[in-house]
Design an enzyme around this catalytic site. Structure first.
Site, short mmCIF file in Angstrom:
data_model
loop_
_atom_site.label_atom_id
_atom_site.label_comp_id
_atom_site.label_asym_id
_atom_site.label_seq_id
_atom_site.Cartn_x
_atom_site.Cartn_y
_atom_site.Cartn_z
N GLU A 1 11.48 -48.07 -0.08
CA GLU A 1 11.51 -46.89 -0.60
C GLU A 1 10.69 -45.34 0.62
O GLU A 1 11.30 -44.53 -0.02
CB GLU A 1 9.34 -47.18 -0.74
N ARG B 1 4.88 -39.80 1.67
CA ARG B 1 4.14 -40.63 0.27
C ARG B 1 3.38 -39.81 0.09
O ARG B 1 2.31 -40.35 1.01
CB ARG B 1 4.60 -42.14 0.72
N ARG C 1 -6.26 -56.79 -6.73
CA ARG C 1 -7.08 -56.29 -7.77
C ARG C 1 -6.98 -57.05 -9.15
O ARG C 1 -6.20 -58.11 -9.51
CB ARG C 1 -5.94 -55.29 -7.86
N HIS D 1 4.15 -47.05 -7.36
CA HIS D 1 5.85 -48.11 -7.44
C HIS D 1 6.88 -46.88 -7.55
O HIS D 1 7.43 -48.20 -7.49
CB HIS D 1 5.46 -49.01 -7.49
N ASN E 1 3.74 -42.97 5.94
CA ASN E 1 2.96 -42.86 4.65
C ASN E 1 1.35 -43.55 4.82
O ASN E 1 1.81 -44.01 6.27
CB ASN E 1 3.45 -44.04 4.08
#
Ligand code: ADP
Length: 410
Positions: A385, A91, A241, A180, A7
């Site tokens: 993940e 990823r 965010r 996600h 990733n």
């Protein structure tokens, strides 16, 4: 079969070497501060203590070379030869509409990935840099791209088109994509296993609450709606965010503060959310602590965070016409009984009723946290993940092998 999962961020590479037959990570680690003279590599073999090295790492190629040498190291390694790595799973944040599922990387795919940069300028260039680096370091090993967006690609059109002129969707691909995906997929699948019920028969809401946060409505195993949109900025309040916002606010602030596009982007992505409201921190542990100490804006940030999640729970129960399971995952969802309880407060009318003791005990583990005999089961499930990326990678290379054998036979 061993699969290296990577990733790659702007200045970091997270990795795991996964033994796919046994479903666990032989080693995992992180290279951070790439491009700086004080970069750090933290490496943890599954059966030995963590090691840390520090020094200059100029780019992603050097970072991945260090990762491979750690995996091969006589003291800290877990393999003897590079050839033990069957494939690399990357990823990739944004696959657009072009990639509704994982793909084997070849020159055409790389060209398409470059086309997707426009959709995710903050993420995809670094993912592509990681793929390029790996192709140089491990040239004969298949590389697979696994997309954050793929799981949401079956959403109905009415859920993903924005109320803008339709021509903008046709011209620029402006629509909800969602992110996600590997996490929402993993926890919904795990929920069905824990419930001992087929995924097809369940209506599940998944709450991935990390630094970035998103929710998904998973009906019969399909993501029918999700809170992140064209970019990972929409939806829930996050560490830095803003999440959902009246778009006119952005125009207004840009005019009043004379902000450039870049400055507005930074404001919304880096200085908003929990950071912007508390004025202190984007880290949920700090916010909880400060709220306990009476800091008014941290308390406000906490209230806003949970209120928005609660609103989405109601919205997604309505979107699916019912709800069987509610799942909390990622840093906050897995570890904070306080947040989980606050998000579920007052939702008894929907059949959601948290058991206080079960909730308190469930920290960093799989657990049922609702009371017995409630209509909706509430679960805490640590996400994985990397395992999904490794499994997807295996699937893609198996199909490729099968197709090659078929074509030889013809
Ligand atoms: P990322 O999106 O970077 O993968 P994580 O899933 O690791 O993020 O989640 C990071 C967030 O989880 C941080 O805001 C952190 O404060 C929060 N977190 C971790 N442990 C706890 C805890 N015990 N209580 C509350 N929040 C926690």
């Amino acid at each position: 079969m061993k699969i290296l999962v990577l990733n790659c961020g702007s200045s970091s590479v997270k990795y795991q070497l996964i033994d796919i037959d046994k479903n666990y990570a032989l080693a995992k680690g992180l290279v951070s501060r790439i491009g700086m003279s004080d970069a750090v590599l933290t490496h943890k073999p599954h059966d030995r203590p963590e090691v840390k090295i520090s020094g200059e790492i100029i780019d992603h190629i050097v970072a991945i070379e260090y990762v491979i040498s750690m995996l091969l190291s006589p003291n800290h390694g877990v393999i003897k030869d590079k050839s033990e790595i069957t494939a690399v799973g990357h990823r990739v944040v944004h696959g657009g509409e072009k990639f509704p599922e994982s793909v084997l990387i070849n020159p055409e795919v790389m060209a398409e990935l470059r086309n997707c940069i426009e959709l995710a300028p903050l993420h995809n260039p670094h993912n592509i840099r990681g793929i390029n680096a790996c192709q140089k370091i491990l040239p004969n090993i298949p590389q697979v791209a696994v997309f954050d967006t793929a799981f949401h690609q079956q959403m109905p059109k009415y859920a993903y088109i924005y109320g803008l002129p339709y021509i903008l969707y046709k011209k620029y691909g402006i629509r909800r994509y969602g992110f996600h995906g590997t996490s929402h997929f993993y926890v919904s699948k795990r929920a069905s296993e824990l419930m001992k019920k087929p995924l097809k028969e369940l209506k599940i809401i998944t709450c991935h609450l990390g630094n970035g946060a998103s929710m998904a409505a998973v009906d019969g195993g399909i993501s029918v709606d999700t809170s992140m949109g064209f970019t990972p900025l929409e939806g829930l309040l996050m560490g830095t965010r803003c999440g959902d916002l009246d778009p006119a606010v952005i125009l207004h602030i840009m005019a009043r503060e004379e902000l450039s596009l870049q400055e507005a982007n930074t404001l919304l992505n880096k200085h908003s959310g929990m950071q912007g409201i508390s004025g202190h921190s984007s880290d949920m542990r700090d916010i909880i602590q400060e709220a306990k100490e009476g800091h008014a804006n941290s308390k406000l940030a906490l209230d806003m965070y949970c209120y928005r999640i609660k609103k989405y729970i109601g919205a997604y129960a309505a979107a699916m016409g019912g709800l069987d399971v509610l799942v909390f995952t990622a840093g906050v969802g897995e570890n904070s009984p306080l947040i989980r309880a606050k998000c579920c407060e007052g939702l008894e009318f929907l059949g959601i009723d948290i058991d206080e003791d079960r909730n308190e005990e469930a920290v960093g583990m799989e657990a049922l946290i609702s009371k017995d005999k409630t209509r909706v089961k509430v679960l805490a499930i640590p996400t994985n993940e990397e395992l999904v990326i490794a499994q997807e990678t295996q699937k893609v290379i198996d199909v490729d092998k099968f197709l090659k054998e078929m074509s030889k036979g013809v």
